[in-house]
Scaffold this active site. Structure first.
Site, PDB file in Angstrom:
ATOM      1  N   CYS A 184       0.834  -1.202   0.000  1.00 52.82           N
ATOM      2  CA  CYS A 184       0.000   0.000   0.000  1.00 52.82           C
ATOM      3  C   CYS A 184       0.871   1.255   0.000  1.00 52.82           C
ATOM      4  O   CYS A 184       1.514   1.568  -0.995  1.00 52.82           O
ATOM      5  CB  CYS A 184      -0.975  -0.046   1.168  1.00 52.82           C
ATOM      6  SG  CYS A 184      -2.285   1.193   1.099  1.00 52.82           S
ATOM      7  N   GLU A 226      -0.680  -8.775   4.930  1.00 51.15           N
ATOM      8  CA  GLU A 226      -0.453  -8.892   6.376  1.00 51.15           C
ATOM      9  C   GLU A 226      -1.759  -8.976   7.159  1.00 51.15           C
ATOM     10  O   GLU A 226      -1.756  -9.349   8.338  1.00 51.15           O
ATOM     11  CB  GLU A 226       0.406  -7.733   6.886  1.00 51.15           C
ATOM     12  CG  GLU A 226      -0.315  -6.413   7.091  1.00 51.15           C
ATOM     13  CD  GLU A 226      -0.563  -5.634   5.807  1.00 51.15           C
ATOM     14  OE1 GLU A 226      -0.952  -4.462   5.901  1.00 51.15           O
ATOM     15  OE2 GLU A 226      -0.375  -6.193   4.707  1.00 51.15           O
ATOM     16  N   HIS A 228      -3.379  -5.891   1.013  1.00 49.87           N
ATOM     17  CA  HIS A 228      -2.704  -6.066   2.300  1.00 49.87           C
ATOM     18  C   HIS A 228      -2.595  -7.533   2.710  1.00 49.87           C
ATOM     19  O   HIS A 228      -3.450  -8.044   3.445  1.00 49.87           O
ATOM     20  CB  HIS A 228      -3.462  -5.306   3.386  1.00 49.87           C
ATOM     21  CG  HIS A 228      -3.315  -3.828   3.312  1.00 49.87           C
ATOM     22  ND1 HIS A 228      -2.429  -3.131   4.089  1.00 49.87           N
ATOM     23  CD2 HIS A 228      -3.933  -2.907   2.527  1.00 49.87           C
ATOM     24  CE1 HIS A 228      -2.510  -1.834   3.810  1.00 49.87           C
ATOM     25  NE2 HIS A 228      -3.413  -1.679   2.861  1.00 49.87           N
TER      26      HIS A 228
END
Length: 225
Positions: A87, A198, A196
């Protein structure tokens, strides 16, 4: 010896703690790095996490690119160290010219937040070797300036050199050219993507565990180096 993966915190970073958790779940040691410190503390790889960074009101990542930590990251990345930009981290990598192109305002001018399906287009990078070519994965997406843009010559080169790493499926969420969700450099050690991973490393908090492969991939790369 346990691999050490640094996670940089810029003023405004939101997902640095999530990235450190993902690194830990993959079996590596997460190391917190502050953007004002050039010392990478002997890490073997670096993650530039999502959120925001100071100076984004000028252009996303344009000022963060000049943080002392980035001087060292750029030098080490050019020497082969694995670097992942997620990002805002992707934006910083583009502003640092470690990756080509830029990220611009979403074409619909609205912030988007949703679970996003992606297709793995390149499973041969330092961050994607635990995936299969053509595999479809689902990870969260959240951005307001997520549209990937580049001139036609650059886009053609990315396609020809198989440097498009991920592509959006089931609709383009932000107007990215050619549905590009992530790219890599020529060496395959630097990867940037807008979604994302994560946030998709355990079922308790994510829609899937599909994002964990990023962090296990780089761990295998470092162990086998």
């Amino acid at each position: 010896m346990t691999a050490r993966v640094g996670v940089v915190t810029f003023p405004g970073s939101l997902d640095d703690s999530d990235a450190r958790r993902a690194v830990r779940l993959a079996g590596a040691e997460p190391v917190a790095l502050w953007h004002r410190e050039a010392d990478l503390r002997s890490v073997d790889a670096v993650v530039l996490p999502g959120g925001f960074s100071y100076g984004d009101y000028l252009r996303c990542g344009a000022i963060a690119r000049f943080s002392p930590v980035m001087e060292t990251v750029i030098e080490r990345a050019k020497a082969g160290m694995p670097v992942l930009g997620i990002c805002n981290g992707f934006q910083v990598l583009c502003e640092s010219h470690l990756l080509p192109g830029a990220l611009t305002r979403n074409d619909h001018l609205h912030f988007v937040c949703r679970d996003q399906k992606l297709r793995v287009e390149n499973a041969n990078t330092a961050w994607t070797s635990d995936y299969e070519q053509g595999q479809e994965i689902t990870v969260p997406l959240k951005n307001g300036e997520g549209g990937y843009v580049a001139d036609e010559r650059t886009l053609d080169a990315l396609e020809a050199e198989e440097r498009v790493v991920f592509r959006y499926l089931d609709g383009n969420p932000n107007g990215s050219r050619r549905d590009i969700a992530g790219i890599t450099n020529e060496a395959g050690n630097v990867v940037g993507l807008m979604p994302h991973p994560e946030h998709a490393v355990e079922l308790l908090t994510g829609p899937t565990t599909d994002g964990l492969g990023f962090f296990t991939s780089v761990l295998k790369k470092l162990v086998n180096a």
